[in-house]
Design a protein around this motif. Structure first.
Motif, PDB file in Angstrom:
ATOM      1  N   ASP A 130      -2.949   8.670  -6.162  1.00  0.00           N
ATOM      2  CA  ASP A 130      -4.057   8.277  -7.012  1.00  0.00           C
ATOM      3  C   ASP A 130      -4.140   6.776  -7.273  1.00  0.00           C
ATOM      4  OD1 ASP A 130      -1.825   8.077  -8.574  1.00  0.00           O
ATOM      5  OD2 ASP A 130      -2.442   9.581 -10.038  1.00  0.00           O
ATOM      6  N   GLY A 131      -3.037   6.035  -7.124  1.00  0.00           N
ATOM      7  CA  GLY A 131      -3.100   4.606  -7.345  1.00  0.00           C
ATOM      8  C   GLY A 131      -4.006   3.928  -6.333  1.00  0.00           C
ATOM      9  N   VAL A 132      -4.817   2.975  -6.770  1.00  0.00           N
ATOM     10  CA  VAL A 132      -5.788   2.325  -5.897  1.00  0.00           C
ATOM     11  C   VAL A 132      -5.069   1.378  -4.935  1.00  0.00           C
ATOM     12  CG1 VAL A 132      -7.790   0.794  -5.804  1.00  0.00           C
ATOM     13  CG2 VAL A 132      -7.600   2.511  -7.623  1.00  0.00           C
ATOM     14  N   ASN A 133      -5.363   1.504  -3.642  1.00  0.00           N
ATOM     15  CA  ASN A 133      -4.788   0.628  -2.633  1.00  0.00           C
ATOM     16  C   ASN A 133      -5.388  -0.766  -2.783  1.00  0.00           C
ATOM     17  OD1 ASN A 133      -3.940  -0.719  -0.342  1.00  0.00           O
ATOM     18  ND2 ASN A 133      -4.947   0.651   1.114  1.00  0.00           N
ATOM     19  N   PRO A 134      -4.581  -1.780  -3.120  1.00  0.00           N
ATOM     20  CA  PRO A 134      -5.134  -3.118  -3.354  1.00  0.00           C
ATOM     21  C   PRO A 134      -5.644  -3.791  -2.083  1.00  0.00           C
ATOM     22  CG  PRO A 134      -2.739  -3.203  -3.381  1.00  0.00           C
ATOM     23  CD  PRO A 134      -3.123  -1.738  -3.321  1.00  0.00           C
ATOM     24  N   TYR A 139       0.818  -1.219   0.000  1.00  0.00           N
ATOM     25  CA  TYR A 139       0.000   0.000   0.000  1.00  0.00           C
ATOM     26  C   TYR A 139       0.849   1.264   0.000  1.00  0.00           C
ATOM     27  CZ  TYR A 139       0.742  -0.570   5.074  1.00  0.00           C
ATOM     28  OH  TYR A 139       1.287  -0.765   6.323  1.00  0.00           O
ATOM     29  N   THR A 198      -7.462   4.974   0.651  1.00  0.00           N
ATOM     30  CA  THR A 198      -8.036   4.315  -0.528  1.00  0.00           C
ATOM     31  C   THR A 198      -7.050   4.313  -1.684  1.00  0.00           C
ATOM     32  OG1 THR A 198      -9.054   6.418  -1.150  1.00  0.00           O
ATOM     33  CG2 THR A 198     -10.403   4.879   0.110  1.00  0.00           C
ATOM     34  N   TYR A 199      -5.974   5.109  -1.562  1.00  0.00           N
ATOM     35  CA  TYR A 199      -4.939   5.174  -2.590  1.00  0.00           C
ATOM     36  C   TYR A 199      -3.629   4.650  -2.018  1.00  0.00           C
ATOM     37  CZ  TYR A 199      -3.875   9.293   0.215  1.00  0.00           C
ATOM     38  OH  TYR A 199      -3.591  10.125   1.265  1.00  0.00           O
ATOM     39  N   ALA A 219      -7.349  -2.079   0.395  1.00  0.00           N
ATOM     40  CA  ALA A 219      -8.416  -1.296   1.022  1.00  0.00           C
ATOM     41  C   ALA A 219      -9.557  -2.224   1.424  1.00  0.00           C
ATOM     42  CB  ALA A 219      -8.916  -0.220   0.062  1.00  0.00           C
ATOM     43  N   SER A 253       1.534   7.939  -3.869  1.00  0.00           N
ATOM     44  CA  SER A 253       1.090   8.081  -5.251  1.00  0.00           C
ATOM     45  C   SER A 253       0.012   9.134  -5.390  1.00  0.00           C
ATOM     46  CB  SER A 253       0.543   6.749  -5.775  1.00  0.00           C
ATOM     47  OG  SER A 253      -0.709   6.453  -5.174  1.00  0.00           O
TER      48      SER A 253
END
Length: 325
Positions: free
Chosen positions: A200-204, A41, A193-194, A206, A198
Motif C-alpha cells: 500500500d505504500g506509494v512508490n516514490p 521502491y 504503484t506501491y 512511479a 508493503s
C-alpha cells in the motif's frame, strides 16, 4: 535454454490450456527476504517472515522436481546473502532443473560457488551511476556492473532487468547501450504503484504516465531495429497500457507460481498473499496450486509473466521472440 527444454515448457502450457492439470513448470522462489541494499521502491528486507530451514528448502526442491518443474528462478531479497544456497542449488541441478539467479550483482565475485551452478544470472540495473545509486544505494552501480562482468567471465549467460520509473526514463538509451556493451539482453517493466513488500505504500519513483508511454514507444522502435531488448514487441505494446486495466489470460497458479520465503504459494509476486496456502500442506505443491485462487488482476505488468501469458495466447511475435533468444 535449449530448444528441447523450450518445447517441453510449451507442451506443459498446452496441457494447462486444455484444462488437463496445473503444472508448476516455472517457479519463482524467494529464498530470503534479506538484502544488502535498500532500494527506494522495496521494503522486503523489513519483512520479518522467517525463511525455510535448509532441510525444508531441500524438501521443497524435491517436491518441485517430482511435480515436473523445469525452471526455477531463485530470488529475494538478494539470494546470495543466504549461505546455504549452494546446497539448495546443487539439489535442483541433480534433478535437472534449470536455475536462474536473480541478484543485485554485488556478491557475485565473492559467491562463485553459487554462481557457477546457475544456468543464467539476472542483474538489476536502473540507469547510469547517479540514477542507480540514488535508487539502490551509494556505489551499488559499479558493484552491479562488476558482478555482471564477473558472471560473464565465468561463462554464465547474463541478462538485465530494469524497472521503469521517473528517475530512469531519460536514461533508457543508456541502459540499452549498456546491454550492447556488456553484452546481454535487457528486459523492461513498469514499477508497481506501491512499494514492493508493503502492498500500500506509494512508490516514490512511479513514472508519470505520459513520460512512461513515450519511453516505451522508444523501446518498441529500438526493439524493431534489433537492439538487445528482451521483451517482445507484443510484450512492450502490452506493458505500454500501464497503469490502466489491460485484460490478459493469466497462467499464474496454473503454469507458473511464486513461492514465498516461508513456503506459501501464490500465483505471482504481484498478487497479494491470501489465506494460508503452504506447499507443505495437504497435497503438497499440486494441492497448493489447486487451492490457489486464480488471479483476478486487471492487468499483468511483470515482463516475464507478460511474455509467458502472450505466448500461451498464441502471440506469434512473443513466440518468435522466445525461440529466437
Amino acid at each position: 535454454m535449449s530448444v528441447a527444454r523450450k518445447f517441453r515448457m510449451l507442451s506443459g502450457a498446452a496441457r494447462v490450456g486444455l484444462g488437463q492439470q496445473s503444472v508448476p513448470m516455472h517457479i519463482s522462489w524467494i529464498v530470503t527476504n534479506r538484502c544488502n541494499l535498500r532500494c527506494s521502491y522495496c521494503n522486503r528486507p523489513d519483512d520479518p517472515t522467517p525463511e525455510l530451514t535448509l532441510d525444508k528448502a531441500l524438501q521443497l526442491v524435491d517436491m518441485l522436481a517430482a511435480e515436473g518443474c523445469v525452471q526455477l528462478s531463485i530470488t529475494g531479497g538478494d539470494p546470495l546473502v543466504r549461505q546455504d544456497l549452494p546446497m539448495i542449488m546443487a539439489r535442483a541441478r541433480r534433478h535437472g532443473i534449470k536455475i536462474n539467479l536473480n541478484t543485485n550483482g554485488i556478491l557475485v565475485p565473492k559467491r562463485e560457488d553459487v554462481v557457477r551452478m546457475a544456468d543464467g544470472v539476472t542483474v538489476s540495473l536502473d540507469g547510469p551511476p547517479e540514477v542507480h545509486d540514488k535508487i539502490r544505494g551509494n556505489t551499488s552501480f559499479g558493484k552491479a556492473v562488476e558482478g555482471a562482468k564477473h558472471a560473464r567471465k565465468m561463462g554464465i549467460p547474463t541478462r538485465y532487468y530494469t524497472v521503469i520509473g521517473k528517475s530512469n526514463i531519460p536514461e533508457l538509451d543508456y541502459l540499452v547501450g549498456m546491454a550492447e556493451d556488456l553484452p546481454g539482453e535487457v528486459f523492461f517493466q513498469p514499477g508497481a504503484t506501491y512499494i514492493l513488500g508493503s502492498g500500500d505504500g506509494v512508490n516514490p519513483d512511479a513514472a508519470p504516465e505520459e513520460h512512461y508511454k513515450r519511453g516505451v514507444d522508444q523501446l518498441i522502435a529500438w526493439k524493431k531495429q534489433g537492439r538487445p531488448i528482451g521483451n517482445s514487441v507484443a510484450g512492450l505494446e502490452y506493458i505500454r497500457n500501464w497503469p490502466h486495466p489491460a485484460p490478459i489470460n493469466c497462467m499464474g497458479g496454473r503454469l507458473f507460481a511464486r513461492i514465498d520465503v516461508d513456503g506459501q504459494l501464490r500465483p505471482c509476486g504481484r498478487v497479494p498473499r491470501g489465506p494460508e496456502n503452504s506447499v507443505f500442506g495437504e497435497g503438497g505443491i499440486r494441492g497448493a496450486m489447486a487451492r490457489v485462487k486464480g488471479p483476478d488482476c486487471s492487468a499483468c505488468y511483470s515482463a516475464a509473466r507478460t511474455e509467458v501469458n502472450l505466448m500461451c495466447q498464441g502471440s506469434p511475435d512473443a513466440l518468435k521472440n522466445f525461440f529466437m533468444r
